[in-house]
Design a protein around this motif. Structure first.
Motif, PDB file in Angstrom:
ATOM      1  N   PHE A 137     -65.019 -49.349 -69.839  1.00  0.00           N
ATOM      2  CA  PHE A 137     -64.761 -49.705 -68.445  1.00  0.00           C
ATOM      3  C   PHE A 137     -64.395 -51.181 -68.295  1.00  0.00           C
ATOM      4  CE2 PHE A 137     -67.501 -45.931 -67.307  1.00  0.00           C
ATOM      5  CZ  PHE A 137     -66.435 -45.168 -66.862  1.00  0.00           C
ATOM      6  N   VAL A 138     -65.040 -52.052 -69.063  1.00  0.00           N
ATOM      7  CA  VAL A 138     -64.750 -53.488 -68.982  1.00  0.00           C
ATOM      8  C   VAL A 138     -63.329 -53.780 -69.454  1.00  0.00           C
ATOM      9  CG1 VAL A 138     -65.354 -55.722 -70.004  1.00  0.00           C
ATOM     10  CG2 VAL A 138     -67.134 -54.251 -69.086  1.00  0.00           C
ATOM     11  N   VAL A 139     -62.912 -53.151 -70.543  1.00  0.00           N
ATOM     12  CA  VAL A 139     -61.546 -53.356 -71.044  1.00  0.00           C
ATOM     13  C   VAL A 139     -60.532 -52.884 -70.008  1.00  0.00           C
ATOM     14  CG1 VAL A 139     -59.883 -52.530 -72.758  1.00  0.00           C
ATOM     15  CG2 VAL A 139     -62.116 -53.346 -73.485  1.00  0.00           C
ATOM     16  N   TRP A 140     -60.778 -51.732 -69.412  1.00  0.00           N
ATOM     17  CA  TRP A 140     -59.830 -51.207 -68.429  1.00  0.00           C
ATOM     18  C   TRP A 140     -59.766 -52.104 -67.196  1.00  0.00           C
ATOM     19  CZ3 TRP A 140     -55.666 -48.760 -68.307  1.00  0.00           C
ATOM     20  CH2 TRP A 140     -55.186 -48.196 -67.147  1.00  0.00           C
ATOM     21  N   LEU A 141     -60.919 -52.585 -66.714  1.00  0.00           N
ATOM     22  CA  LEU A 141     -60.913 -53.490 -65.564  1.00  0.00           C
ATOM     23  C   LEU A 141     -60.234 -54.815 -65.902  1.00  0.00           C
ATOM     24  CD1 LEU A 141     -64.440 -52.885 -64.028  1.00  0.00           C
ATOM     25  CD2 LEU A 141     -62.230 -52.264 -63.056  1.00  0.00           C
ATOM     26  N   ALA A 142     -60.424 -55.303 -67.117  1.00  0.00           N
ATOM     27  CA  ALA A 142     -59.758 -56.543 -67.526  1.00  0.00           C
ATOM     28  C   ALA A 142     -58.246 -56.367 -67.535  1.00  0.00           C
ATOM     29  CB  ALA A 142     -60.252 -56.967 -68.903  1.00  0.00           C
ATOM     30  N   VAL A 143     -57.787 -55.211 -68.012  1.00  0.00           N
ATOM     31  CA  VAL A 143     -56.347 -54.944 -68.009  1.00  0.00           C
ATOM     32  C   VAL A 143     -55.829 -54.867 -66.573  1.00  0.00           C
ATOM     33  CG1 VAL A 143     -54.619 -53.171 -68.541  1.00  0.00           C
ATOM     34  CG2 VAL A 143     -56.258 -53.877 -70.274  1.00  0.00           C
ATOM     35  N   LEU A 144     -56.572 -54.196 -65.705  1.00  0.00           N
ATOM     36  CA  LEU A 144     -56.144 -54.074 -64.308  1.00  0.00           C
ATOM     37  C   LEU A 144     -56.088 -55.422 -63.600  1.00  0.00           C
ATOM     38  CD1 LEU A 144     -57.991 -50.878 -63.045  1.00  0.00           C
ATOM     39  CD2 LEU A 144     -55.552 -51.169 -63.465  1.00  0.00           C
ATOM     40  N   ILE A 145     -56.970 -56.321 -63.973  1.00  0.00           N
ATOM     41  CA  ILE A 145     -56.988 -57.631 -63.324  1.00  0.00           C
ATOM     42  C   ILE A 145     -55.994 -58.575 -63.978  1.00  0.00           C
ATOM     43  CG2 ILE A 145     -58.424 -59.685 -62.948  1.00  0.00           C
ATOM     44  CD1 ILE A 145     -60.780 -57.729 -62.583  1.00  0.00           C
ATOM     45  N   LEU A 146     -55.905 -58.572 -65.299  1.00  0.00           N
ATOM     46  CA  LEU A 146     -55.079 -59.547 -65.999  1.00  0.00           C
ATOM     47  C   LEU A 146     -53.582 -59.267 -65.916  1.00  0.00           C
ATOM     48  CD1 LEU A 146     -57.157 -60.348 -69.171  1.00  0.00           C
ATOM     49  CD2 LEU A 146     -56.779 -61.781 -67.183  1.00  0.00           C
ATOM     50  N   CYS A 147     -53.180 -58.012 -65.856  1.00  0.00           N
ATOM     51  CA  CYS A 147     -51.745 -57.706 -65.801  1.00  0.00           C
ATOM     52  C   CYS A 147     -51.061 -58.310 -64.580  1.00  0.00           C
ATOM     53  CB  CYS A 147     -51.509 -56.207 -65.880  1.00  0.00           C
ATOM     54  SG  CYS A 147     -51.627 -55.589 -67.558  1.00  0.00           S
ATOM     55  N   PRO A 148     -51.576 -58.111 -63.359  1.00  0.00           N
ATOM     56  CA  PRO A 148     -50.928 -58.755 -62.212  1.00  0.00           C
ATOM     57  C   PRO A 148     -50.974 -60.281 -62.270  1.00  0.00           C
ATOM     58  CG  PRO A 148     -52.363 -57.001 -61.465  1.00  0.00           C
ATOM     59  CD  PRO A 148     -52.611 -57.189 -62.921  1.00  0.00           C
ATOM     60  N   VAL A 149     -52.063 -60.828 -62.783  1.00  0.00           N
ATOM     61  CA  VAL A 149     -52.166 -62.288 -62.881  1.00  0.00           C
ATOM     62  C   VAL A 149     -51.136 -62.819 -63.868  1.00  0.00           C
ATOM     63  CG1 VAL A 149     -53.675 -64.164 -63.645  1.00  0.00           C
ATOM     64  CG2 VAL A 149     -54.575 -62.375 -62.172  1.00  0.00           C
ATOM     65  N   LEU A 150     -50.986 -62.168 -65.004  1.00  0.00           N
ATOM     66  CA  LEU A 150     -50.001 -62.619 -65.988  1.00  0.00           C
ATOM     67  C   LEU A 150     -48.575 -62.446 -65.474  1.00  0.00           C
ATOM     68  CD1 LEU A 150     -51.631 -61.363 -69.286  1.00  0.00           C
ATOM     69  CD2 LEU A 150     -51.487 -63.705 -68.435  1.00  0.00           C
ATOM     70  N   LEU A 151     -48.306 -61.377 -64.747  1.00  0.00           N
ATOM     71  CA  LEU A 151     -46.981 -61.214 -64.149  1.00  0.00           C
ATOM     72  C   LEU A 151     -46.698 -62.307 -63.128  1.00  0.00           C
ATOM     73  CD1 LEU A 151     -46.718 -57.356 -63.707  1.00  0.00           C
ATOM     74  CD2 LEU A 151     -45.382 -58.805 -65.232  1.00  0.00           C
ATOM     75  N   TRP A 152     -47.701 -62.675 -62.346  1.00  0.00           N
ATOM     76  CA  TRP A 152     -47.526 -63.748 -61.371  1.00  0.00           C
ATOM     77  C   TRP A 152     -47.264 -65.072 -62.093  1.00  0.00           C
ATOM     78  CZ3 TRP A 152     -50.594 -68.106 -60.503  1.00  0.00           C
ATOM     79  CH2 TRP A 152     -50.241 -68.852 -59.378  1.00  0.00           C
ATOM     80  N   LEU A 153     -48.012 -65.340 -63.166  1.00  0.00           N
ATOM     81  CA  LEU A 153     -47.785 -66.575 -63.923  1.00  0.00           C
ATOM     82  C   LEU A 153     -46.399 -66.601 -64.565  1.00  0.00           C
ATOM     83  CD1 LEU A 153     -51.215 -67.157 -65.652  1.00  0.00           C
ATOM     84  CD2 LEU A 153     -50.160 -68.559 -63.895  1.00  0.00           C
ATOM     85  N   LEU A 154     -45.945 -65.452 -65.062  1.00  0.00           N
ATOM     86  CA  LEU A 154     -44.612 -65.373 -65.661  1.00  0.00           C
ATOM     87  C   LEU A 154     -43.533 -65.630 -64.611  1.00  0.00           C
ATOM     88  CD1 LEU A 154     -42.925 -64.711 -68.180  1.00  0.00           C
ATOM     89  CD2 LEU A 154     -42.933 -62.327 -67.422  1.00  0.00           C
ATOM     90  N   SER A 155     -43.677 -65.042 -63.431  1.00  0.00           N
ATOM     91  CA  SER A 155     -42.690 -65.280 -62.382  1.00  0.00           C
ATOM     92  C   SER A 155     -42.715 -66.735 -61.923  1.00  0.00           C
ATOM     93  CB  SER A 155     -42.896 -64.332 -61.215  1.00  0.00           C
ATOM     94  OG  SER A 155     -44.100 -64.631 -60.559  1.00  0.00           O
ATOM     95  N   TYR A 156     -43.895 -67.345 -61.889  1.00  0.00           N
ATOM     96  CA  TYR A 156     -44.011 -68.739 -61.518  1.00  0.00           C
ATOM     97  C   TYR A 156     -43.342 -69.641 -62.550  1.00  0.00           C
ATOM     98  CZ  TYR A 156     -46.144 -73.187 -60.284  1.00  0.00           C
ATOM     99  OH  TYR A 156     -46.342 -74.514 -59.930  1.00  0.00           O
ATOM    100  N   ALA A 157     -43.527 -69.321 -63.826  1.00  0.00           N
ATOM    101  CA  ALA A 157     -42.912 -70.121 -64.890  1.00  0.00           C
ATOM    102  C   ALA A 157     -41.398 -69.987 -64.861  1.00  0.00           C
ATOM    103  CB  ALA A 157     -43.453 -69.685 -66.245  1.00  0.00           C
ATOM    104  N   ILE A 158     -40.887 -68.786 -64.590  1.00  0.00           N
ATOM    105  CA  ILE A 158     -39.436 -68.592 -64.498  1.00  0.00           C
ATOM    106  C   ILE A 158     -38.874 -69.336 -63.301  1.00  0.00           C
ATOM    107  CG2 ILE A 158     -37.648 -66.847 -64.057  1.00  0.00           C
ATOM    108  CD1 ILE A 158     -39.309 -64.919 -65.779  1.00  0.00           C
ATOM    109  N   ALA A 159     -39.591 -69.304 -62.182  1.00  0.00           N
ATOM    110  CA  ALA A 159     -39.141 -70.023 -60.983  1.00  0.00           C
ATOM    111  C   ALA A 159     -39.140 -71.532 -61.223  1.00  0.00           C
ATOM    112  CB  ALA A 159     -40.031 -69.671 -59.792  1.00  0.00           C
ATOM    113  N   GLN A 160     -40.093 -72.044 -61.948  1.00  0.00           N
ATOM    114  CA  GLN A 160     -40.135 -73.468 -62.240  1.00  0.00           C
ATOM    115  C   GLN A 160     -39.040 -73.874 -63.230  1.00  0.00           C
ATOM    116  OE1 GLN A 160     -42.034 -75.893 -60.869  1.00  0.00           O
ATOM    117  NE2 GLN A 160     -42.750 -74.298 -59.481  1.00  0.00           N
ATOM    118  N   ALA A 161     -38.638 -72.963 -64.106  1.00  0.00           N
ATOM    119  CA  ALA A 161     -37.608 -73.260 -65.095  1.00  0.00           C
ATOM    120  C   ALA A 161     -36.236 -73.354 -64.447  1.00  0.00           C
ATOM    121  CB  ALA A 161     -37.612 -72.204 -66.186  1.00  0.00           C
ATOM    122  N   GLU A 162     -36.043 -72.702 -63.336  1.00  0.00           N
ATOM    123  CA  GLU A 162     -34.731 -72.715 -62.679  1.00  0.00           C
ATOM    124  C   GLU A 162     -34.541 -73.940 -61.901  1.00  0.00           C
ATOM    125  OE1 GLU A 162     -34.625 -69.257 -60.270  1.00  0.00           O
ATOM    126  OE2 GLU A 162     -34.247 -67.952 -61.961  1.00  0.00           O
TER     127      GLU A 162
END
Length: 109
Positions: free
Chosen positions: A84-109
């Motif tokens: 359950f902990v692994v699944w909750l970590a995946v559910l929480i970390l995936c959106p956070v990492l996607l947000w960080l990736l979009s932020y990094a791409i926006a800053q690179a432009e």
């Protein structure tokens, strides 16, 4: 007088024996259901191992080997929790990492 005291001691000892806690500290059916739930709602590979250990614990309990049953039951509970902990970590970390990736791409432009 001594007979009455002995009778009271026998009744008290019988009541204490009837209410003494069992050496097994879990419900085997609940453990198996939680393991099956962790397969569906958690990390399935850990859930399968938890189900295997829950079944081992139940079989040991039926065979009368209570210490082994407690050991396998505890191991199963740990794997259920980890699933359950692994699944909750995946559910929480995936959106956070996607947000960080979009932020990094926006800053690179």
């Amino acid at each position: 007088m001594e007979d009455e005291e002995k009778a009271v001691e026998i009744v008290v000892s019988n009541m204490a024996a009837a209410h003494s806690p069992s050496p097994i500290r879990c419900c085997w059916l609940r453990l198996r259901c939680l393991a099956a739930t962790s397969i569906i709602c958690g990390c399935s590979c850990l859930g399968v191992m938890a189900l295997v250990f829950a079944i081992k614990a139940e079989e040991r309990h039926k065979a009368g080997r209570f210490e082994e049953a407690v050991h396998w039951g505890a191991r199963s509970r740990r794997l259920i929790l980890a699933s359950f902990v692994v699944w909750l970590a995946v559910l929480i970390l995936c959106p956070v990492l996607l947000w960080l990736l979009s932020y990094a791409i926006a800053q690179a432009e």
